[in-house]
Design a protein around this motif. Structure first.
Motif, PDB file in Angstrom:
ATOM      1  N   GLU A   5     -16.699 -56.748 -21.747  1.00 44.23           N
ATOM      2  CA  GLU A   5     -16.692 -55.526 -22.567  1.00 44.23           C
ATOM      3  C   GLU A   5     -16.738 -54.303 -21.660  1.00 44.23           C
ATOM      4  OE1 GLU A   5     -19.109 -53.402 -26.275  1.00 44.23           O
ATOM      5  OE2 GLU A   5     -20.022 -55.067 -25.186  1.00 44.23           O
TER       6      GLU A   5
ATOM      7  N   ALA B 247     -17.060 -62.746 -25.758  1.00 44.45           N
ATOM      8  CA  ALA B 247     -17.727 -62.932 -24.474  1.00 44.45           C
ATOM      9  C   ALA B 247     -18.007 -64.397 -24.178  1.00 44.45           C
ATOM     10  CB  ALA B 247     -19.034 -62.125 -24.449  1.00 44.45           C
ATOM     11  N   GLU B 248     -18.525 -65.125 -25.177  1.00 40.21           N
ATOM     12  CA  GLU B 248     -18.971 -66.496 -24.927  1.00 40.21           C
ATOM     13  C   GLU B 248     -17.842 -67.518 -25.014  1.00 40.21           C
ATOM     14  OE1 GLU B 248     -22.241 -67.348 -27.492  1.00 40.21           O
ATOM     15  OE2 GLU B 248     -23.644 -66.055 -26.404  1.00 40.21           O
ATOM     16  N   LYS B 249     -16.982 -67.365 -26.000  1.00 36.12           N
ATOM     17  CA  LYS B 249     -15.937 -68.370 -26.197  1.00 36.12           C
ATOM     18  C   LYS B 249     -14.691 -68.096 -25.361  1.00 36.12           C
ATOM     19  CE  LYS B 249     -13.465 -70.904 -29.815  1.00 36.12           C
ATOM     20  NZ  LYS B 249     -13.282 -71.093 -31.282  1.00 36.12           N
TER      21      LYS B 249
ATOM     22  N   GLU C 161     -13.328 -66.731 -37.662  1.00 39.41           N
ATOM     23  CA  GLU C 161     -14.773 -66.741 -37.464  1.00 39.41           C
ATOM     24  C   GLU C 161     -15.451 -65.668 -38.317  1.00 39.41           C
ATOM     25  OE1 GLU C 161     -18.377 -67.991 -35.762  1.00 39.41           O
ATOM     26  OE2 GLU C 161     -16.377 -68.859 -35.465  1.00 39.41           O
TER      27      GLU C 161
ATOM     28  N   TYR D 199     -21.180 -57.265 -33.895  1.00 38.60           N
ATOM     29  CA  TYR D 199     -21.953 -58.061 -32.934  1.00 38.60           C
ATOM     30  C   TYR D 199     -21.363 -59.465 -32.803  1.00 38.60           C
ATOM     31  CZ  TYR D 199     -25.955 -60.223 -30.635  1.00 38.60           C
ATOM     32  OH  TYR D 199     -26.767 -60.886 -29.748  1.00 38.60           O
ATOM     33  N   ALA D 200     -20.941 -60.055 -33.933  1.00 40.67           N
ATOM     34  CA  ALA D 200     -20.346 -61.394 -33.906  1.00 40.67           C
ATOM     35  C   ALA D 200     -19.059 -61.413 -33.094  1.00 40.67           C
ATOM     36  CB  ALA D 200     -20.095 -61.874 -35.334  1.00 40.67           C
TER      37      ALA D 200
ATOM     38  N   GLU E 118     -23.102 -56.386 -38.204  1.00 43.48           N
ATOM     39  CA  GLU E 118     -23.166 -57.830 -37.980  1.00 43.48           C
ATOM     40  C   GLU E 118     -21.814 -58.365 -37.509  1.00 43.48           C
ATOM     41  OE1 GLU E 118     -24.557 -59.407 -41.663  1.00 43.48           O
ATOM     42  OE2 GLU E 118     -26.678 -59.133 -41.151  1.00 43.48           O
TER      43      GLU E 118
ATOM     44  N   LYS F  88     -18.306 -59.407 -30.572  1.00 44.64           N
ATOM     45  CA  LYS F  88     -18.665 -59.297 -29.155  1.00 44.64           C
ATOM     46  C   LYS F  88     -19.119 -60.643 -28.593  1.00 44.64           C
ATOM     47  CE  LYS F  88     -19.977 -54.402 -29.151  1.00 44.64           C
ATOM     48  NZ  LYS F  88     -21.043 -53.409 -28.855  1.00 44.64           N
ATOM     49  N   ILE F  89     -19.951 -61.334 -29.366  1.00 42.62           N
ATOM     50  CA  ILE F  89     -20.455 -62.630 -28.910  1.00 42.62           C
ATOM     51  C   ILE F  89     -19.312 -63.631 -28.784  1.00 42.62           C
ATOM     52  CG2 ILE F  89     -21.889 -64.614 -29.562  1.00 42.62           C
ATOM     53  CD1 ILE F  89     -23.481 -62.260 -28.494  1.00 42.62           C
ATOM     54  N   LEU F  90     -18.422 -63.649 -29.777  1.00 43.46           N
ATOM     55  CA  LEU F  90     -17.285 -64.583 -29.762  1.00 43.46           C
ATOM     56  C   LEU F  90     -16.391 -64.336 -28.549  1.00 43.46           C
ATOM     57  CD1 LEU F  90     -15.579 -66.764 -31.320  1.00 43.46           C
ATOM     58  CD2 LEU F  90     -14.355 -64.827 -32.330  1.00 43.46           C
TER      59      LEU F  90
END
Length: 792
Positions: free
Chosen positions: A512, A505-507, A622, A498-499, A495, A501-503
């Motif tokens: 990657e 990439a998106e923020k 985060e 994954y968090a 978890e 990677k999302i942080l």
């Protein structure tokens, strides 16, 4: 593999059954059937006939004019067969007969009328031999259809070999007959064998197994006084229908038994081969095989030898020098069991795959070697009753597979099948498939037969599969399974990963990458990177990629170097495995790391550095709700590609989780002189061990807040973390927090720096006055003065 239903019917009575439907059930229960062929249905109006007279054709040296008696009338026939003679009884196709796609009509051949055709074996579908007419027994009644004289009518189905990979027992007709017996609830008839106990007092065949790791069992016996050389018609038909060419009786019979039992055999001319040794050789050599090809034999290839002279490649093919000829009247019959892996490797190296090697690769049952010999002798004696067994049976059994015994309860079976299968059905099914079964106290005690124990049935689930496939999957009632639906709880590490990677990439608009776990020595050398490694692979395919990496950062630098001309700014990350050392037992110390790289041609070095620092702070906040602290880079984290000064360890709750740094100027210049590069590497396994701080929510004040900035003169040696601890000692109910704003230094400050801190004051009940806040400011200044920190 081709399977004859006539052959199957020899072992299990299939009378009254629809054979095509039964083959369909075989597909559902056992193995995939690719196609079904019907033989004999395209042969009609072909009867036995006798040649009464022969005359030379007036216009041809090859053709003859025959008078043929077909049992009804004497007809004139033109024939070109070289073996034609008076008195022969041959298959005769009358006018109107069909031979496959050929329809026989009255013909005019070089001026002579022909009223039919005398046939070869090939023309009536017995074999591929079309060299001459098929000569039938002299006592054959005339005018009898050949379909009645021979077993031409047959249904043959083709099984996908891949679906039999785990079932070596099904590589012969008898094993498949066992399946049909279980499917139809009919008895499997025993094999007719010639018991060899009567010849125990005879001289034994000298057999020696030298390489016992590659040969598990070797059985042999000699037979003499063999008078018959040609195989019976019915044997030729079965071999032909199953895709094999008839050669001579002895060669055909070894193939026949192999197709029947799945056990390959070989017949040596006993005048050439009178003893056997099974071994490998110290030096490579050339060997002439039965297909008249010279094969290069290496030191790993197992050979069958006689008086130390190789006569066959074990499990693959015999040699030309010891081959059976039409004059052979004494043979040594061998039936052996070899290591399947060894046979496969030798077959691959030689580029020689045979019917025998295909079966040995499947790990055959060693228990059937003697059975195959006794079956061979039984059939041979039924064809040539005057044969003599000239030796005792030699049987060397050097390796036995362990016996497998399983216990399974009725409740266990019901749980996995989801249906009610009676005890009697379970017992009957397993016994029909060859298992030895007893039942008491709700427990089935099962002994797995040797032909299923080499690699197929080993656990209880295998027994359930045997029961259910014979019961019929199509007989299962279709219903919804009743079971508790519980969402799968992901591991915390997954978890968090994954968090992250999302942080990123998106923020923060990171990309990657996924790379190899190896150091790239060539690229490292180009950039002058000294890349440590604790593990090196011997005999690596690529000499430049033979060491497992201890850090992902060099990989990111290679990626940056490859893409530097395409972008003004690059932000990339990778999560991957590294080996950071060896333990006391010389085992790898492996960990999962997150590596980050921020590079820019437009920002200053300071801006790039603090940008990465902010990203790391955001990341830990985060994921763990904890802000990191930074300290002087420890010696364990120092690398030649990191900046000698602008480098720091990353601490979370006093745990060193990684480091961040600018890239060393010389390394950076090797990539691009204009680019500024900051990197970081975080140990995700250490990060996971740190407990996440609970998120505390405070009420938002409806009154305005007041910020004041204080520029504090602090000695250069004082770290910001130390200053934060001092400021945290100031207790004021209206102080909601403070933040770092800027740092400044010039010549006038000497050994000190100016650090600007912003303080935020707010009340939930009222609007604070400037006078109040000014008083709080004085309190802060007074507190700091005690620590030798003054206001600028």
């Amino acid at each position: 593999m081709l399977i004859s239903m006539n052959w199957i019917s020899e072992f299990v009575n299939l009378d009254g059954l629809n054979l095509k439907e039964l083959i369909g059930r075989f597909t559902l229960s056992t193995a995939e059937v690719e196609d079904i062929y019907e033989y004999g249905t395209d042969i009609s109006n072909v009867v036995s006939a006798k040649i009464l007279e022969i005359e030379n054709h007036p216009s041809s040296k090859k053709l003859h004019i025959l008078k043929v008696d077909d049992g009804k009338e004497v007809l004139q026939v033109v024939c070109g067969a070289p073996n034609v003679k008076v008195g022969m009884i041959v298959p005769f196709a009358r006018i109107g007969a069909t031979l496959g796609d050929i329809k026989i009509t009255k013909a005019m051949l070089l001026g002579v009328e022909s009223y039919g055709m005398c046939c070869s074996e090939s023309e009536i579908g017995i074999s591929d031999d079309h060299s001459g007419l098929l000569e039938m027994d002299e006592n054959t009644k005339l005018g009898v259809p050949v379909n009645e004289l021979f077993n031409l009518n047959d249904i043959v189905f083709e099984v996908d070999n891949k679906s039999l990979t785990n079932r070596p027992d099904l590589w012969g007709h008898y094993g498949i007959a066992r399946e049909f017996a279980a499917l139809t609830d009919r008895k499997l008839l025993p094999l007719e064998l010639l018991n060899t106990d009567f010849c125990k007092n005879l001289k034994a065949v000298p057999i020696d197994i030298v390489d016992k790791d590659k040969c598990y069992r070797y059985s042999g016996i000699t037979v003499s006084n063999i008078k018959t050389n040609v195989s019976p018609i019915d044997m030729k038909i079965r071999l032909h229908h199953c895709g094999m060419r008839s050669v001579n009786l002895l060669a055909d019979l070894t193939n026949y038994v192999m197709l029947e039992l799945g056990q390959p055999m070989h017949a040596f001319d006993n005048n050439i081969v009178d003893n056997i040794s099974v071994k490998t050789f110290d030096k490579p050599f050339t060997f002439l095989t039965l297909d008249e090809q010279k094969r290069e034999i290496d030191t790993s290839c197992l050979m069958i030898c006689s008086s130390d002279k190789p006569v066959a490649i074990a499990g693959i093919m015999g040699g030309m020098e010891s081959a059976i000829s039409k004059d052979t009247n004494s043979v040594l019959i061998e039936s052996a069991n070899f290591n399947g892996v060894s046979v496969r490797k030798s077959s691959s190296k030689l580029g020689l795959r045979t019917d025998a090697s295909a079966r040995y690769e499947k790990i055959l049952d060693p228990e059937i070697t003697v059975v195959a010999i006794e079956r061979f002798l039984k059939i041979l004696k039924s064809i040539d009753e005057n044969i003599e067994i000239s030796s005792s049976l030699t049987d060397l059994y050097v390796y036995k597979y362990p016996e497998i015994n399983l216990e399974i309860t009725k409740s266990f079976i019901d749980k996995y099948t989801g249906i009610e299968i009676t005890n009697d059905t379970i017992l009957k099914t397993l016994k029909a498939l060859g298992f030895v079964v007893s039942f008491e106290n709700d427990v089935f005690k099962v002994k797995v037969p040797s032909f299923r124990a080499t690699k197929d049935v080993t656990i209880k689930a295998d027994l359930i599969e045997e029961i259910t496939r014979i019961y019929g999957y199509d007989n299962f009632e279709i219903k919804t399974t009743k079971t508790a639906l519980v969402p799968v709880r992901q591991q915390e590490s997954r978890e968090d990963e994954y968090a992250i990677k999302i942080l990123l990439a998106e923020k923060f608009s990171f990309n990657e990458i996924h790379s190899y776990i190896w150091n790239n020595d060539k690229l490292d050398k180009e950039l002058e990177i000294d890349n440590k490694s604790f593990v090196k692979i011997q005999n690596s395919i690529s000499g430049d990629m033979s060491q497992i990496r201890s850090s992902i950062i060099p990989t990111l630098l290679h990626m940056l170097n490859n893409n530097k001309s395409a972008f003004q700014e690059i932000q990339i990350f990778e999560i991957g495995r590294v080996v950071v050392g060896l333990d006391a037992d010389k085992n790898c110390i492996e960990q999962k790391n997150l590596s980050l790289l921020v590079a820019s041609k437009t920002l200053s070095e300071k801006e790039v550095y603090y940008k990465l620092k902010d990203i790391i702070s955001n990341l830990t906040k985060e994921i763990k709700n904890i802000l990191p602290t930074f300290d002087v880079l420890s010696d364990s984290n120092k690398q030649n590609y990191l900046h000698p000064y602008n480098s720091q360890d990353i601490l979370l709750e006093k745990t060193d989780i990684g480091f961040m740094s600018m890239i060393h100027p010389s390394i950076k210049n090797n990539i691009d002189k204009k680019i500024k590069i900051a990197v970081a590497e975080i140990n995700l396994e250490k990060l996971e061990l740190i407990s996440k701080n609970p998120i505390v929510y405070n009420e938002v004040s409806r009154f305005p807040s007041i910020n004041i900035d204080l520029s504090l003169i602090v000695n250069k040696s004082v770290k910001y973390t130390e200053l934060s601890k001092i400021l945290n000692n100031y207790n004021n109910e209206f102080l909601t927090g403070f933040d770092f704003v800027d740092i400044y230094q010039d010549e006038t400050l000497c050994d000190s720096v100016s650090i600007t801190i912003r303080f935020n004051f707010n009340s939930l009940n009222k609007t604070l006055s400037l006078e109040q806040v000014e008083g709080y400011k004085k309190e802060i200044v007074e507190m700091l003065s005690k620590e030798n920190i003054t206001l600028r």
